[in-house]
Design a protein around this motif. Structure first.
Motif, PDB file in Angstrom:
ATOM      1  N   LEU A 255       0.744  -1.224  -0.044  1.00 24.86           N
ATOM      2  CA  LEU A 255      -0.008  -0.007  -0.006  1.00 24.86           C
ATOM      3  C   LEU A 255       0.696   1.212   0.065  1.00 24.86           C
ATOM      4  CD1 LEU A 255      -2.976  -1.175   2.308  1.00 24.86           C
ATOM      5  CD2 LEU A 255      -3.223  -0.468  -0.097  1.00 24.86           C
ATOM      6  N   LEU A 260      -4.588   0.953  -4.019  1.00 25.52           N
ATOM      7  CA  LEU A 260      -5.272   0.173  -3.215  1.00 25.52           C
ATOM      8  C   LEU A 260      -5.555  -1.442  -4.015  1.00 25.52           C
ATOM      9  CD1 LEU A 260      -7.244   0.237  -0.030  1.00 25.52           C
ATOM     10  CD2 LEU A 260      -8.404  -0.780  -2.090  1.00 25.52           C
ATOM     11  N   ARG A 286      -5.502   0.997   5.851  1.00 27.70           N
ATOM     12  CA  ARG A 286      -5.352   2.302   5.176  1.00 27.70           C
ATOM     13  C   ARG A 286      -5.831   3.316   6.119  1.00 27.70           C
ATOM     14  NH1 ARG A 286      -7.255   4.013  -0.727  1.00 27.70           N
ATOM     15  NH2 ARG A 286      -9.201   4.088   0.353  1.00 27.70           N
TER      16      ARG A 286
END
Ligand code: SAM
Length: 286
Positions: A255, A260, A286
């Motif tokens: 990431l 994503l 995230r």
């Protein structure tokens, strides 16, 4: 109508399991019942005749298979209503389990005719019992579609199943089916391949789906006979804390460098993990 309301003078339909390979698995009660009924409705009368000959059973046979089930059912219903008992058998294992008989049993239940099981072998339960995979929840899917595209679609729909998956497969398709299982459900998912159960060449393999697919592809002998394929539930890997932690670490690293969707896709390919689950996890991280 419940079985309690069965009127006197109506026969019983016995649903009788027969061996899936080893004749020693034919039960004493199955033998007695097949001897005692007026008629045996059999998927393949030639096949069942061999079993009857082995046990010296002289009961008349009639065919009841997928192509004549509706007509044969009428005949059997008439016999039952006339007070005669009938046994239903298939070529191997338990009738109705990927075998004919559903229409007949449903009609008996509808008409309040007694249906009684004579339980015995079934490849599905035999394989499950030795697979080492969770048995508290399993889902039997019979044969996978023959066409590759349809098969992969079906497998994709089962990706997140939290039950052990059980399939029947034939020697013609075992190689391509195993390759699809590994690819669609993930190469690291565990599985079991039960071949020729109760027969001379019985073999029960376990490992990851990738390992199983490779072993089947590498050896023509491994593609002979009859198969039950079992796949571990999706949760099995998700509940493994160590693997989860590794997946988390990998996702975090990816990431940092990638969008994503790409990070999830790469993580799924690297770990063999479930894409949807990894996606959810990536959103959380995230
Ligand atoms: N009614 C049967 C039962 O109860 O197991 C199943 C009938 S279905 C038409 C036949 C399939 O069952 C085979 O293609 C194979 O997938 C599986 N099967 C039957 N006998 C087996 C055995 N001895 N070992 C492994 N699989 C078997």
């Amino acid at each position: 109508m419940s079985q309690q309301s069965v009127s006197n003078g109506v026969g019983t339909l016995y649903v009788v399991a027969t061996p899936i390979g080893n004749l020693g698995d034919f039960s004493h009660r199955a033998e007695e019942v097949l001897r005692s009924v007026s008629c045996i409705a059999a998927e393949d009368t030639r096949h069942t005749r061999r079993l009857l000959q082995h046990y010296g059973i002289g009961t008349p046979l009639m065919p009841l298979h997928e192509h004549n089930e509706a007509r044969a059912m009428e005949k059997v219903m008439a016999m039952l209503r006339g007070g005669e008992s009938v046994a239903l058998v298939s070529d191997a294992g338990t009738p109705l389990v990927s075998d004919p008989g559903f229409l007949l049993v449903r009609e008996c239940r509808r008409q309040g005719v007694k249906v009684s099981p004579v339980p015995g072998p079934s490849a599905l339960v035999a394989a499950l019992s030795v697979s080492g995979l969770p048995t508290d929840r399993f889902c039997f899917h019979g044969f996978l579609p023959r066409q590759r595209h349809a098969r992969r679609e079906k497998l994709d729909a089962l990706r997140n199943s939290s039950a052990t998956l059980v399939f029947y497969e034939s020697s013609h398709r075992i190689e391509s089916a195993m390759a699809d299982l590994a690819e669609v459900l993930g190469p690291q998912r565990r599985g079991c391949l039960a071949r020729e159960l109760t027969k001379r060449h019985e073999e029960i393999l376990d490992g990851t789906l990738a390992e199983l697919a490779e072993r089947v592809a590498a050896d023509a002998d491994r593609r002979r006979g009859e198969f039950v394929v079992l796949v571990a539930p999706a949760e099995a890997s998700a509940t493994d804390g160590r693997l989860e932690l590794e997946a988390d670490r990998l996702l975090l690293l990816l990431l940092e460098e990638l969008p994503l969707k790409q990070a999830v896709s790469l993580a799924a390919r690297l770990t063999g993990g479930n894409k949807n689950r990894l996606y959810q996890r990536a959103l959380e991280l995230r």
